[in-house]
Design an enzyme around this catalytic site. Structure first.
Site, PDB file in Angstrom:
ATOM      1  N   SER A 144     -54.121  13.357 -48.943  1.00  0.00           N
ATOM      2  CA  SER A 144     -53.718  13.897 -50.256  1.00  0.00           C
ATOM      3  C   SER A 144     -54.921  13.841 -51.176  1.00  0.00           C
ATOM      4  CB  SER A 144     -52.610  13.005 -50.821  1.00  0.00           C
ATOM      5  OG  SER A 144     -52.441  13.246 -52.194  1.00  0.00           O
ATOM      6  N   TYR A 157     -49.886   4.233 -52.928  1.00  0.00           N
ATOM      7  CA  TYR A 157     -49.912   5.516 -52.193  1.00  0.00           C
ATOM      8  C   TYR A 157     -51.347   6.032 -52.074  1.00  0.00           C
ATOM      9  CZ  TYR A 157     -48.943  10.485 -51.269  1.00  0.00           C
ATOM     10  OH  TYR A 157     -48.912  11.745 -50.725  1.00  0.00           O
TER      11      TYR A 157
HETATM   12  N1  LIG Z   1     -45.586  16.807 -51.689  1.00  0.00           N
HETATM   13  C1  LIG Z   1     -46.830  16.652 -52.112  1.00  0.00           C
HETATM   14  O1  LIG Z   1     -47.176  17.015 -53.262  1.00  0.00           O
HETATM   15  C2  LIG Z   1     -47.864  16.039 -51.219  1.00  0.00           C
HETATM   16  C3  LIG Z   1     -49.184  16.032 -51.689  1.00  0.00           C
HETATM   17  C4  LIG Z   1     -50.169  15.475 -50.897  1.00  0.00           C
HETATM   18  C5  LIG Z   1     -49.841  14.942 -49.663  1.00  0.00           C
HETATM   19  N2  LIG Z   1     -48.550  14.957 -49.231  1.00  0.00           N
HETATM   20  C6  LIG Z   1     -48.262  14.370 -47.937  1.00  0.00           C
HETATM   21  O2  LIG Z   1     -47.626  15.309 -47.113  1.00  0.00           O
HETATM   22  C7  LIG Z   1     -46.783  14.623 -46.177  1.00  0.00           C
HETATM   23  C8  LIG Z   1     -45.383  15.217 -46.248  1.00  0.00           C
HETATM   24  O3  LIG Z   1     -44.858  14.941 -47.525  1.00  0.00           O
HETATM   25  P1  LIG Z   1     -43.704  15.796 -48.220  1.00  0.00           P
HETATM   26  O4  LIG Z   1     -44.093  15.966 -49.626  1.00  0.00           O
HETATM   27  O5  LIG Z   1     -43.342  16.939 -47.391  1.00  0.00           O
HETATM   28  O6  LIG Z   1     -42.565  14.673 -48.238  1.00  0.00           O
HETATM   29  P2  LIG Z   1     -41.058  14.635 -47.695  1.00  0.00           P
HETATM   30  O7  LIG Z   1     -40.360  15.914 -47.962  1.00  0.00           O
HETATM   31  O8  LIG Z   1     -40.493  13.374 -48.239  1.00  0.00           O
HETATM   32  O9  LIG Z   1     -41.289  14.512 -46.123  1.00  0.00           O
HETATM   33  C9  LIG Z   1     -41.688  13.318 -45.523  1.00  0.00           C
HETATM   34  C10 LIG Z   1     -41.340  13.394 -44.052  1.00  0.00           C
HETATM   35  O10 LIG Z   1     -41.703  12.143 -43.455  1.00  0.00           O
HETATM   36  C11 LIG Z   1     -40.587  11.679 -42.700  1.00  0.00           C
HETATM   37  N3  LIG Z   1     -40.588  10.217 -42.623  1.00  0.00           N
HETATM   38  C12 LIG Z   1     -40.620   9.332 -43.651  1.00  0.00           C
HETATM   39  N4  LIG Z   1     -40.554   8.083 -43.180  1.00  0.00           N
HETATM   40  C13 LIG Z   1     -40.492   8.178 -41.824  1.00  0.00           C
HETATM   41  C14 LIG Z   1     -40.396   7.234 -40.771  1.00  0.00           C
HETATM   42  N5  LIG Z   1     -40.355   5.911 -40.998  1.00  0.00           N
HETATM   43  N6  LIG Z   1     -40.352   7.681 -39.493  1.00  0.00           N
HETATM   44  C15 LIG Z   1     -40.378   9.018 -39.244  1.00  0.00           C
HETATM   45  N7  LIG Z   1     -40.463   9.960 -40.200  1.00  0.00           N
HETATM   46  C16 LIG Z   1     -40.507   9.538 -41.473  1.00  0.00           C
HETATM   47  C17 LIG Z   1     -39.373  12.205 -43.452  1.00  0.00           C
HETATM   48  O11 LIG Z   1     -38.254  12.325 -42.601  1.00  0.00           O
HETATM   49  P3  LIG Z   1     -37.035  11.289 -42.462  1.00  0.00           P
HETATM   50  O12 LIG Z   1     -36.721  10.777 -43.818  1.00  0.00           O
HETATM   51  O13 LIG Z   1     -35.982  12.154 -41.835  1.00  0.00           O
HETATM   52  O14 LIG Z   1     -37.524  10.239 -41.536  1.00  0.00           O
HETATM   53  C18 LIG Z   1     -39.857  13.603 -43.828  1.00  0.00           C
HETATM   54  O15 LIG Z   1     -39.651  14.485 -42.757  1.00  0.00           O
HETATM   55  C19 LIG Z   1     -46.854  13.142 -46.554  1.00  0.00           C
HETATM   56  O16 LIG Z   1     -47.813  12.501 -45.770  1.00  0.00           O
HETATM   57  C20 LIG Z   1     -47.329  13.185 -47.995  1.00  0.00           C
HETATM   58  O17 LIG Z   1     -47.997  12.003 -48.356  1.00  0.00           O
HETATM   59  C21 LIG Z   1     -47.554  15.488 -49.987  1.00  0.00           C
END
Ligand SMILES: NC(=O)c1ccc[n+]([C@@H]2O[C@H](COP(=O)([O-])OP(=O)(O)OC[C@H]3O[C@@H](n4cnc5c(N)ncnc54)[C@H](OP(=O)(O)O)[C@@H]3O)[C@@H](O)[C@H]2O)c1
Length: 257
Positions: A144, A157
């Site tokens: 990120s 984070y």
């Molecule tokens: N959204 C943003 O603005 C942003 C920006 C920069 C980076 N990111 C990164 O992008 C990635 C995806 O984030 P997102 O924003 O799409 O978030 P999200 O919608 O909350 O998705 C997170 C995913 O991780 C899974 N997960 C969480 N804990 C887990 C565990 N213990 N075992 C297996 N799966 C697990 C969740 O599924 P379950 O709950 O079903 O397990 C979900 O599918 C993350 O690494 C985040 O840090 C996001």
């Protein structure tokens, strides 16, 4: 810098974090393009719903909790048995909890690192030896822009994401000469359940679908770092160059925190 991927047909891709947000949108984009996609996260019914949208595609449901090593071992064994290998692993698993310094809690921080950092390490420990043996394939680490420098509310984070950037750089140095591509994805703000926890107005917020398209574009170009949206990430890259005496006052001023 990496292999350029323009055609996803028949490619065997393991997407971890496919139940929501960016991972869900990215898995969907791959299924639309004819890839074979193994879908992982804890929420098995969300994975099933996604797979059912593409009845003609070759998908595989691999529910997994990345905090449990034996769970990941079992999922990867199933995947190998079914597909006799893997072309790419995409680590979109992650969790976030905004924290200020005076709210620091060691147990919560440890849980976050267990998912964001050790979830990635536990998975790659299994996959890397196979990719190195083949001398081919790709690893996608998702960090990120919060990993570039310290920012208010991303106390734990941001540290986990900074660790992943360094980790991906070293992976690249080790693995690219062996034929394995390592891609580092650094998104800005994407509207997902993860960022819905933020109480501030997020600049240059994009949709998960747009994030998935930006990732595909980066793979087409064979980039090491795939960052987006550029109108925001370029500004964050400039901030990274500032000396601390300018950086800290600017962040206070811009964020009001
Ligand atoms: N959204 C943003 O603005 C942003 C920006 C920069 C980076 N990111 C990164 O992008 C990635 C995806 O984030 P997102 O924003 O799409 O978030 P999200 O919608 O909350 O998705 C997170 C995913 O991780 C899974 N997960 C969480 N804990 C887990 C565990 N213990 N075992 C297996 N799966 C697990 C969740 O599924 P379950 O709950 O079903 O397990 C979900 O599918 C993350 O690494 C985040 O840090 C996001």
């Amino acid at each position: 810098m990496n292999a350029r991927i323009t055609d996803w047909r028949g490619r065997r891709v393991w997407v971890l974090g496919a139940s929501s947000g960016i991972g869900h949108a990215f898995a969907e984009a791959l299924l639309e393009r004819g890839a074979r996609v193994a879908l992982s996260a804890r929420n098995a019914s969300a994975l099933e719903t996604l797979a059912l949208k593409f009845p003609r595609a070759q998908s595989m449901l691999l529910p997994v909790d990345v905090t449990d090593s034996s769970n990941i071992d079992e999922a990867y064994s199933r995947l190998r048995a079914a597909w006799s290998g893997l072309d790419m692993v995409v680590l979109l698993v992650g969790t976030h909890l905004p924290v200020r310094a005076w709210e620091l809690n060691a147990d919560t921080a440890e849980r976050l690192f267990t998912v964001n950092v050790f979830g990635v390490i536990r998975t790659l420990k299994l996959v890397i030896p196979d990719l190195v043996t083949r001398g081919d394939g790709g690893i996608v680490v998702v960090s990120s822009i919060a990993g570039y420098r310290g920012l208010p509310t991303s106390l734990v984070y941001g540290a986990s994401k900074a660790a992943l950037i360094n980790f991906a750089e070293t992976l690249y140095l080790d693995l690219r000469p062996k034929g394995v591509s390592v891609y580092l994805v650094n998104p800005g703000f994407v509207k997902t359940p993860l960022t819905d926890r933020n109480e501030f107005e997020m600049p240059a917020l994009i949709s998960p679908r747009e994030a998935a398209e930006q990732m595909l574009r980066g793979f087409r170009r064979g980039q090491f770092e795939i960052h987006f949206p550029k109108r925001f990430t370029r500004f964050m890259k400039l901030l990274r160059l500032l000396p601390y005496r300018l950086f800290f006052p600017l962040v206070h001023r811009v964020t009001g925190m």
